[in-house]
Design a protein around this motif. Structure first.
Motif, PDB file in Angstrom:
ATOM      1  N   ARG A 160       0.845  -1.203   0.000  1.00  0.00           N
ATOM      2  CA  ARG A 160       0.000   0.000   0.000  1.00  0.00           C
ATOM      3  C   ARG A 160       0.874   1.244   0.000  1.00  0.00           C
ATOM      4  NH1 ARG A 160      -3.638  -1.357   5.169  1.00  0.00           N
ATOM      5  NH2 ARG A 160      -1.534  -1.823   5.895  1.00  0.00           N
ATOM      6  N   MET A 161       0.292   2.327  -0.516  1.00  0.00           N
ATOM      7  CA  MET A 161       0.996   3.605  -0.543  1.00  0.00           C
ATOM      8  C   MET A 161       0.591   4.390   0.715  1.00  0.00           C
ATOM      9  SD  MET A 161       3.158   5.360  -2.076  1.00  0.00           S
ATOM     10  CE  MET A 161       3.446   5.910  -3.693  1.00  0.00           C
ATOM     11  N   PRO A 162       1.561   4.688   1.608  1.00  0.00           N
ATOM     12  CA  PRO A 162       1.245   5.411   2.859  1.00  0.00           C
ATOM     13  C   PRO A 162       0.833   6.848   2.590  1.00  0.00           C
ATOM     14  CG  PRO A 162       3.498   4.562   2.897  1.00  0.00           C
ATOM     15  CD  PRO A 162       2.947   4.302   1.552  1.00  0.00           C
ATOM     16  N   GLU A 163       0.025   7.390   3.521  1.00  0.00           N
ATOM     17  CA  GLU A 163      -0.396   8.791   3.397  1.00  0.00           C
ATOM     18  C   GLU A 163       0.797   9.704   3.668  1.00  0.00           C
ATOM     19  OE1 GLU A 163      -3.664   9.727   5.903  1.00  0.00           O
ATOM     20  OE2 GLU A 163      -4.706   7.871   5.431  1.00  0.00           O
ATOM     21  N   GLY A 164       0.959  10.718   2.841  1.00  0.00           N
ATOM     22  CA  GLY A 164       2.043  11.672   3.024  1.00  0.00           C
ATOM     23  C   GLY A 164       3.314  11.308   2.288  1.00  0.00           C
ATOM     24  N   LEU A 165       3.456  10.051   1.866  1.00  0.00           N
ATOM     25  CA  LEU A 165       4.679   9.631   1.179  1.00  0.00           C
ATOM     26  C   LEU A 165       4.797  10.273  -0.189  1.00  0.00           C
ATOM     27  CD1 LEU A 165       7.214   7.907   1.231  1.00  0.00           C
ATOM     28  CD2 LEU A 165       5.881   6.033   0.280  1.00  0.00           C
ATOM     29  N   GLU A 166       3.669  10.385  -0.887  1.00  0.00           N
ATOM     30  CA  GLU A 166       3.697  10.985  -2.217  1.00  0.00           C
ATOM     31  C   GLU A 166       4.154  12.442  -2.153  1.00  0.00           C
ATOM     32  OE1 GLU A 166       0.081  10.460  -4.392  1.00  0.00           O
ATOM     33  OE2 GLU A 166      -0.041   8.355  -3.821  1.00  0.00           O
ATOM     34  N   ALA A 167       3.676  13.163  -1.146  1.00  0.00           N
ATOM     35  CA  ALA A 167       4.069  14.564  -0.996  1.00  0.00           C
ATOM     36  C   ALA A 167       5.572  14.671  -0.737  1.00  0.00           C
ATOM     37  CB  ALA A 167       3.295  15.212   0.154  1.00  0.00           C
ATOM     38  N   VAL A 168       6.115  13.766   0.075  1.00  0.00           N
ATOM     39  CA  VAL A 168       7.546  13.786   0.367  1.00  0.00           C
ATOM     40  C   VAL A 168       8.346  13.471  -0.884  1.00  0.00           C
ATOM     41  CG1 VAL A 168       9.372  12.651   1.699  1.00  0.00           C
ATOM     42  CG2 VAL A 168       7.214  13.220   2.809  1.00  0.00           C
ATOM     43  N   ILE A 169       7.883  12.492  -1.659  1.00  0.00           N
ATOM     44  CA  ILE A 169       8.591  12.126  -2.892  1.00  0.00           C
ATOM     45  C   ILE A 169       8.575  13.285  -3.876  1.00  0.00           C
ATOM     46  CG2 ILE A 169       8.488  10.613  -4.908  1.00  0.00           C
ATOM     47  CD1 ILE A 169       7.522   8.387  -3.001  1.00  0.00           C
ATOM     48  N   GLN A 170       7.439  13.961  -3.980  1.00  0.00           N
ATOM     49  CA  GLN A 170       7.351  15.103  -4.888  1.00  0.00           C
ATOM     50  C   GLN A 170       8.291  16.228  -4.443  1.00  0.00           C
ATOM     51  OE1 GLN A 170       3.245  16.167  -5.132  1.00  0.00           O
ATOM     52  NE2 GLN A 170       2.721  14.464  -6.495  1.00  0.00           N
TER      53      GLN A 170
END
Length: 139
Positions: free
Chosen positions: A116-126
């Protein structure tokens, strides 16, 4: 023996008046100095009893300086301990913040292991991707 300054001034004045009458080297006469005896005038020589009084004054002054020094030392020690306590408190807050961050990353890792993709991880990666792109543009 406790003599105030006025009494001491009178005693000094009397001793000066006596010494002026006989001259520096003394004389034969009413002063009682015989022949070639040398008689000191003015403030020369030791005065009996004066040393003890000066010792008491010096001791009192020394004790007061010692007390003042001790007060200043305690004040410096207090400030040093306050500074160290603040420093320790800041470090403890930093440790707590880092532990929270570590716990967050640990939970993200568990979620990634489960697919699963954790919440907030996408923002950190961006954010990291934007930072990397900006670094690449600078070179």
């Amino acid at each position: 023996m406790n003599i105030d300054f006025e009494t001491m001034a009178v005693v000094e004045e009397e001793s000066q008046n006596e010494s002026l009458g006989g001259g520096v080297y003394g004389s034969t006469g009413a002063s009682g100095a015989e022949g070639g005896e040398r008689r000191e005038g003015g403030k020369r020589g030791r005065r009996p009893g004066r040393k003890a009084q000066l010792d008491k004054q010096d001791m009192k002054a020394k004790l007061e300086r010692s007390r003042q020094s001790a007060r200043e030392c305690r004040a410096r020690k207090k400030l040093r301990y306050q500074y160290l306590e603040e420093l320790v408190a800041d470090r403890e807050r930093a440790v707590i913040a880092l532990r929270k961050e570590l716990d967050k990353y640990y939970k993200w890792n568990l979620e990634l292991d489960q697919g699963r993709m954790p919440e907030g991880l996408e923002a950190v990666i961006q954010e990291l991707g934007v930072d990397k792109q900006e670094e690449a543009k600078q070179f």
